[in-house]
Design a protein around this motif. Structure first.
Motif: not given
Length: 240
Positions: A118-119, A122-123, A126-129, A131
């Motif tokens: 998952e990390q 996200k990296e 470039n997603s965060s929160g 989203e």
């Protein structure tokens, strides 16, 4: 959601149609965003599709490959989805190693591996929160129990709504799987379903009312396009 159901004459036609769709999505993604992202499924049905993709002349440096689920076995294990894909496709093309994003399966704890994947997602996106990243295409199969990815009936994985990746369970076998909300964030989700043994499950998945926890493929309702590609055996009772 834009839903399309197509019944193809046989598995060869199923593969050909899936290839056509993927190449179209790939061309659009690279034209609009400069890259194409796809998450793959395991099993026997998509293997000839991967072999067909390997025979294409494509901009491999712009293609990024992920997996929607993986058995919790080493990557060289005969049951590994990654190994099957490498043998059918990835080992035969000049795709950069950095563009292949396998599921980690060597952690001591599958939950740690799920968090790690998952990390990574996200990296990469470039997603965060809250989203959720958006993949261009997610390929899925469906079992005769209506499971998809490693989202099995009446399992805890079906309750996970705030994560991209979680642990799926089939009896005593643990797996890593995309969650259904993450799958639903995709631009296109393509189911490949073959065989008459899928008819009862498909009837429930397509029924106006049925239990999502009993038939998990019902949970797949993407924000983008939903394609159901069925061979004649699987789709015989859906034809009018």
């Amino acid at each position: 959601m834009n839903k399309t159901v197509e019944v193809l004459p046989d598995q060869s036609a199923l593969v050909a149609r899936a290839l056509e769709l993927i190449l179209s999505k790939l061309e659009t993604a690279i034209e609009q965003r400069g890259r194409f992202t796809i998450a793959l499924s395991g099993g026997s049905t998509p293997k000839p599709l991967y072999e067909a993709i390997a025979n294409q002349k494509l901009p491999w440096d712009k293609i990024h490959v992920f997996w929607g689920d993986e058995r919790y076995v080493p990557p060289d294990h005969p049951d590994s989805n990654e190994l099957m894909t490498r043998r059918a496709w990835l080992n035969h093309v000049d795709i950069p190693a950095a563009n292949i994003h396998p599921v980690p399966t060597l952690e001591a704890d599958p939950a740690e591996a799920a968090a790690k994947y998952e990390q990574h997602l996200k990296e990469f996106f470039n997603s965060s929160g809250a989203e959720f990243p958006v993949l261009d295409v997610i390929l899925l199969g469906m079992g005769d129990d209506a499971h998809t990815a490693s989202l099995f009936p009446h399992t805890e994985a079906l309750k996970v709504r705030d994560r991209l990746v979680t642990v799926g369970n089939k009896n005593e076998s643990q797996r890593i799987t995309f969650t259904y909300p993450f799958i639903n964030s995709a631009r296109s989700v393509i189911f490949l379903v073959a065989g008459a043994n899928k008819i009862p499950a498909l009837a429930q998945v397509f029924a106006p009312v049925a239990d999502d926890s009993t038939y998990p493929s019902r949970l797949i309702q993407p924000q983008g396009e939903l394609w159901w590609l069925l061979d004649a055996a699987a789709g015989s009772e859906l034809q009018t």
